[in-house]
Motif scaffolding. Structure first.
Motif, PDB file in Angstrom:
ATOM      1  N   LYS A 162      -8.722  -2.687  -1.366  1.00 41.17           N
ATOM      2  CA  LYS A 162      -9.136  -1.558  -0.416  1.00 41.17           C
ATOM      3  C   LYS A 162      -8.142  -1.908   1.009  1.00 41.17           C
ATOM      4  CE  LYS A 162     -11.753   0.676  -3.454  1.00 41.17           C
ATOM      5  NZ  LYS A 162     -11.269   1.717  -4.258  1.00 41.17           N
ATOM      6  N   ASN A 184      -1.198  -2.869  -7.608  1.00 41.31           N
ATOM      7  CA  ASN A 184      -0.958  -2.225  -8.580  1.00 41.31           C
ATOM      8  C   ASN A 184      -0.937  -2.848  -9.988  1.00 41.31           C
ATOM      9  OD1 ASN A 184       1.450  -2.588  -7.309  1.00 41.31           O
ATOM     10  ND2 ASN A 184       2.255  -0.801  -8.302  1.00 41.31           N
ATOM     11  N   ASP A 200      -7.988   3.640  -1.095  1.00 46.83           N
ATOM     12  CA  ASP A 200      -6.653   3.173  -2.035  1.00 46.83           C
ATOM     13  C   ASP A 200      -5.501   3.272  -1.528  1.00 46.83           C
ATOM     14  OD1 ASP A 200      -8.587   2.285  -4.020  1.00 46.83           O
ATOM     15  OD2 ASP A 200      -8.454   4.105  -4.863  1.00 46.83           O
TER      16      ASP A 200
END
Length: 153
Positions: free
Chosen positions: A2, A97, A139
Motif C-alpha cells: 500500500k 506486482n 494500490d
C-alpha cells in the motif's frame, strides 16, 4: 503493498535519465543511504528514512517491449509518495506486482506509463517528471515517467 500520497509544494529535485545502451533508468544525483527498494517490473523505487519516502528510480527497463500509444499523463500535483506497509529496512527489495505491468510510450509527449493508464486514482509528482497514480484502495496502479530523452524507437 500500500502507498500514500502527501501533496506539498516540494518534490525530489532529481533528473530522470534513460540509457538506451543499458536499457535502464537512473536518477541524478543518486541516493546512497537506502532503507530498501520497491520493485515495479524490474525498476527499483528507492525508499529512505523512517517515513518510507520514495526518492529515486533506477534499474532495467528495456524499450524493446514498449507499446506506442497516445495516452497522456493524468493531472497531478507535487508531493511525496510513501510506502505505508511496515517493511523491514536493510532486507533488500520488495516486489509491487506479481506479473509484469505493460509499458506504454507516447512519442509526442515523451511520457511512459508503467501499469494501467486508464485506471483512475490520485496522482502525485514525487520526483521531477515522475508521477505515481494510487487508487482509493492505496494500490499503485501506474507510474508515469518522462526521462530527459527517449531512445530512438
Amino acid at each position: 503493498m500500500k502507498f500514500s500520497l502527501e501533496y506539498t509544494d516540494i518534490l525530489e529535485q532529481r533528473e530522470l535519465l534513460y540509457n538506451a545502451e543499458e536499457y535502464s533508468f537512473d536518477t541524478e544525483p543518486s541516493v546512497q543511504e537506502v532503507n530498501f527498494d520497491i520493485l515495479l517490473n524490474n525498476l527499483n523505487l528507492t525508499v529512505v528514512d523512517e517515513n518510507n519516502k520514495i526518492v529515486q528510480i533506477w534499474g532495467f527497463c528495456s524499450y524493446l517491449g514498449w507499446i506506442r500509444s497516445n495516452y497522456n499523463v493524468p493531472w497531478f500535483r507535487k508531493g511525496v509518495l510513501k510506502v505505508i506497509d511496515n517493511l523491514e529496512a536493510g532486507v533488500g527489495s520488495y516486489r509491487v506486482n506479481s506479473k509484469e505491468f505493460p509499458i506504454y510510450v507516447n512519442l509526442q509527449t515523451g511520457w511512459l506509463c508503467i501499469g494501467n493508464p486508464d485506471e483512475k486514482g490520485y496522482a502525485v509528482e514525487f520526483i521531477n517528471n515522475c508521477v505515481a497514480v494510487v487508487d482509493s484502495k492505496k494500490d499503485l496502479v501506474s507510474l508515469w515517467l518522462k526521462p530527459k530523452s527517449l531512445p530512438q524507437l
